[in-house]
Motif scaffolding. Structure first.
Motif, PDB file in Angstrom:
ATOM      1  N   ALA A 192       0.832  -1.208   0.000  1.00 33.87           N
ATOM      2  CA  ALA A 192       0.000   0.000   0.000  1.00 33.87           C
ATOM      3  C   ALA A 192       0.866   1.258   0.000  1.00 33.87           C
ATOM      4  O   ALA A 192       0.595   2.216  -0.739  1.00 33.87           O
ATOM      5  CB  ALA A 192      -0.921  -0.012   1.216  1.00 33.87           C
ATOM      6  N   ILE A 193       1.908   1.256   0.826  1.00 36.28           N
ATOM      7  CA  ILE A 193       2.810   2.411   0.873  1.00 36.28           C
ATOM      8  C   ILE A 193       3.540   2.571  -0.458  1.00 36.28           C
ATOM      9  O   ILE A 193       3.733   3.678  -0.956  1.00 36.28           O
ATOM     10  CB  ILE A 193       3.805   2.256   2.038  1.00 36.28           C
ATOM     11  CG1 ILE A 193       3.040   2.263   3.363  1.00 36.28           C
ATOM     12  CG2 ILE A 193       4.861   3.343   2.014  1.00 36.28           C
ATOM     13  CD1 ILE A 193       3.893   1.999   4.579  1.00 36.28           C
ATOM     14  N   TRP A 194       3.934   1.446  -1.059  1.00 34.13           N
ATOM     15  CA  TRP A 194       4.620   1.471  -2.350  1.00 34.13           C
ATOM     16  C   TRP A 194       3.727   2.097  -3.423  1.00 34.13           C
ATOM     17  O   TRP A 194       4.201   2.903  -4.240  1.00 34.13           O
ATOM     18  CB  TRP A 194       5.016   0.056  -2.745  1.00 34.13           C
ATOM     19  CG  TRP A 194       5.748  -0.049  -4.053  1.00 34.13           C
ATOM     20  CD1 TRP A 194       7.094   0.033  -4.245  1.00 34.13           C
ATOM     21  CD2 TRP A 194       5.165  -0.245  -5.353  1.00 34.13           C
ATOM     22  NE1 TRP A 194       7.392  -0.097  -5.579  1.00 34.13           N
ATOM     23  CE2 TRP A 194       6.231  -0.270  -6.282  1.00 34.13           C
ATOM     24  CE3 TRP A 194       3.866  -0.409  -5.815  1.00 34.13           C
ATOM     25  CZ2 TRP A 194       6.023  -0.451  -7.649  1.00 34.13           C
ATOM     26  CZ3 TRP A 194       3.650  -0.585  -7.177  1.00 34.13           C
ATOM     27  CH2 TRP A 194       4.712  -0.609  -8.087  1.00 34.13           C
ATOM     28  N   CYS A 195       2.459   1.749  -3.430  1.00 33.89           N
ATOM     29  CA  CYS A 195       1.522   2.305  -4.415  1.00 33.89           C
ATOM     30  C   CYS A 195       1.387   3.824  -4.260  1.00 33.89           C
ATOM     31  O   CYS A 195       1.356   4.566  -5.251  1.00 33.89           O
ATOM     32  CB  CYS A 195       0.155   1.647  -4.284  1.00 33.89           C
ATOM     33  SG  CYS A 195       0.105  -0.088  -4.798  1.00 33.89           S
ATOM     34  N   ILE A 196       1.341   4.282  -3.015  1.00 28.86           N
ATOM     35  CA  ILE A 196       1.246   5.719  -2.762  1.00 28.86           C
ATOM     36  C   ILE A 196       2.493   6.433  -3.287  1.00 28.86           C
ATOM     37  O   ILE A 196       2.407   7.490  -3.936  1.00 28.86           O
ATOM     38  CB  ILE A 196       1.046   5.995  -1.259  1.00 28.86           C
ATOM     39  CG1 ILE A 196      -0.310   5.437  -0.797  1.00 28.86           C
ATOM     40  CG2 ILE A 196       1.150   7.487  -0.956  1.00 28.86           C
ATOM     41  CD1 ILE A 196      -0.505   5.494   0.702  1.00 28.86           C
ATOM     42  N   LEU A 234      11.951   1.519  -8.138  1.00 23.61           N
ATOM     43  CA  LEU A 234      10.840   1.206  -7.237  1.00 23.61           C
ATOM     44  C   LEU A 234      10.210  -0.145  -7.581  1.00 23.61           C
ATOM     45  O   LEU A 234       9.894  -0.947  -6.703  1.00 23.61           O
ATOM     46  CB  LEU A 234       9.787   2.307  -7.303  1.00 23.61           C
ATOM     47  CG  LEU A 234      10.102   3.616  -6.566  1.00 23.61           C
ATOM     48  CD1 LEU A 234       9.030   4.659  -6.886  1.00 23.61           C
ATOM     49  CD2 LEU A 234      10.189   3.387  -5.069  1.00 23.61           C
ATOM     50  N   ILE A 235      10.025  -0.377  -8.881  1.00 24.78           N
ATOM     51  CA  ILE A 235       9.439  -1.648  -9.328  1.00 24.78           C
ATOM     52  C   ILE A 235      10.357  -2.810  -8.956  1.00 24.78           C
ATOM     53  O   ILE A 235       9.902  -3.867  -8.498  1.00 24.78           O
ATOM     54  CB  ILE A 235       9.175  -1.616 -10.846  1.00 24.78           C
ATOM     55  CG1 ILE A 235       8.097  -0.571 -11.180  1.00 24.78           C
ATOM     56  CG2 ILE A 235       8.744  -2.993 -11.359  1.00 24.78           C
ATOM     57  CD1 ILE A 235       7.908  -0.345 -12.659  1.00 24.78           C
ATOM     58  N   ALA A 236      11.665  -2.613  -9.150  1.00 25.45           N
ATOM     59  CA  ALA A 236      12.633  -3.661  -8.805  1.00 25.45           C
ATOM     60  C   ALA A 236      12.604  -3.962  -7.315  1.00 25.45           C
ATOM     61  O   ALA A 236      12.684  -5.123  -6.905  1.00 25.45           O
ATOM     62  CB  ALA A 236      14.033  -3.227  -9.236  1.00 25.45           C
ATOM     63  N   ASP A 237      12.472  -2.921  -6.506  1.00 26.15           N
ATOM     64  CA  ASP A 237      12.445  -3.108  -5.058  1.00 26.15           C
ATOM     65  C   ASP A 237      11.245  -3.959  -4.643  1.00 26.15           C
ATOM     66  O   ASP A 237      11.384  -4.914  -3.874  1.00 26.15           O
ATOM     67  CB  ASP A 237      12.392  -1.751  -4.363  1.00 26.15           C
ATOM     68  CG  ASP A 237      12.445  -1.870  -2.847  1.00 26.15           C
ATOM     69  OD1 ASP A 237      13.419  -2.434  -2.337  1.00 26.15           O
ATOM     70  OD2 ASP A 237      11.497  -1.414  -2.178  1.00 26.15           O
ATOM     71  N   LEU A 238      10.065  -3.626  -5.166  1.00 21.17           N
ATOM     72  CA  LEU A 238       8.865  -4.401  -4.824  1.00 21.17           C
ATOM     73  C   LEU A 238       8.954  -5.818  -5.371  1.00 21.17           C
ATOM     74  O   LEU A 238       8.642  -6.795  -4.677  1.00 21.17           O
ATOM     75  CB  LEU A 238       7.619  -3.703  -5.360  1.00 21.17           C
ATOM     76  CG  LEU A 238       6.302  -4.453  -5.115  1.00 21.17           C
ATOM     77  CD1 LEU A 238       6.020  -4.583  -3.634  1.00 21.17           C
ATOM     78  CD2 LEU A 238       5.140  -3.752  -5.822  1.00 21.17           C
TER      79      LEU A 238
END
Length: 338
Positions: A192-196, A234-238
């Protein structure tokens, strides 16, 4: 007399600050000075791009950290590309002349890299047979063939980041057949935090691009490309956090949070595991490694210090780790505790 240890993070921070001052600050200054002074400023920036920054990189990184000088080839090439994109048209002719002088060196460097590719591939496959961890196995293989230097580590880290960012749909190869894995993101609400964060970065990218376009299309495109690169990060992190889970395989244990860090140890080295419900302050001997650092649920201490390997930079020893692991009770039940 014992020589003082070289502070690698400080050297990296210094060269990064110099790069920001020259490449970003200089270009912004170029667009705000009076028209009659632009040619002199542009000439000065041309010298900074092609002479000042490569010289600073040599003395701060190559000489001070005792890395191999071949990374200078890549630095000069990137400076030429940046100068060609950011400087006015009348400076580009000089940059093309420099590129002609460096092209021969780059050709030999490319041939050198190609000849090393098969050796890197063989070393990587050998590491994969021992334990399938593509991120750290690639870095180990590249270090063994190209040298255990900072540029090699950074290059390996960037390749790993692009792999998980651009190939986020690709499944992770199982490290072991009978290992038990634990995720590290569910209880912290990281998705959820990542999406924000992703929405905020995307909106900011569009707004900044439109604002910069009013005075410089090149600057707008450069900033947008840098922001897109951060989105890939960011995508790589998730992607890595979802795929690279904590692993327990017999007496072997792999603690990790995505690409950020990894610890390989054995269950016999664990001194205690304690559930926590509040944000415990971490001292210098405790590593805080949760997906969200303020949301950890386990404190793991070790009998002997363990080495926390990070994606960028050298490993560092710690005596304990604060991290978040989903289904903590089941995780604790698998491990011996004192």
């Amino acid at each position: 007399m014992i020589a003082a240890p070289i502070d690698k993070p400080r050297s990296i921070a210094l060269i990064t600050a110099i790069a920001f001052a020259i490449f970003i600050g200089g270009v912004f200054m170029l667009h705000f000075v009076p028209a009659q002074a632009k040619d002199k400023i542009a000439d000065g920036l041309l010298a900074d791009f092609l002479v000042t920054f490569p010289a600073a990189y040599y003395f701060i990184i190559v000489r001070r950290l005792k890395t191999r000088p071949r990374s200078m080839v890549l630095v000069v090439s990137l400076c030429c590309v940046a100068g060609y994109l950011l400087l006015p048209q009348n400076q580009r002719g000089y940059i093309l002349q420099v590129r002609k002088l460096t092209s021969v060196v780059e050709l030999f460097f490319i041939i050198y890299c190609v000849t090393r590719f098969n050796k890197i591939r063989a070393a990587y496959k050998s590491e994969q047979l021992l334990f399938a961890d593509p991120v750290y196995n690639l870095r180990t293989a590249m270090a063994a063939i190209l040298g255990d230097t900072l540029p090699v580590k950074v290059l390996a880290a960037e390749v790993a980041m692009l792999r998980y960012g651009l190939l986020c749909w690709k499944k992770e190869k199982s490290s072991v057949n009978k290992g038990i894995t634990f995720s590290t993101h569910q209880e912290s609400g990281y998705i959820a935090i990542w999406c924000i964060i992703l929405v905020a970065v995307t909106v900011e990218m569009v707004a900044v691009h439109l604002a910069l376009q009013k005075w410089s299309h090149i600057a707008a495109n450069v900033v947008t490309l840098l922001t897109l690169y951060s989105i890939i990060f960011l995508i790589a992190d998730l992607s890595a956090i979802l795929k690279r889970k904590v692993l327990v395989n017999g007496d072997q244990i792999i603690l990790r949070t995505g690409l950020r860090w990894r610890v390989a140890t054995n269950t016999g080295n664990i001194n205690s595991i304690k559930k926590i419900t509040t944000d415990n302050p971490a001292d210098k001997t405790c590593f805080k490694g949760g997906a969200i650092k303020s949301n950890c649920n386990l404190l793991i201490t070790f009998k002997q210090p363990i080495t926390v390997e990070k994606l960028y930079g050298a490993g560092k020893e710690f005596s304990s780790i604060l991290m978040g692991i989903d289904d903590a009770d089941r995780f604790m039940a698998l491990l011996p505790q004192v």
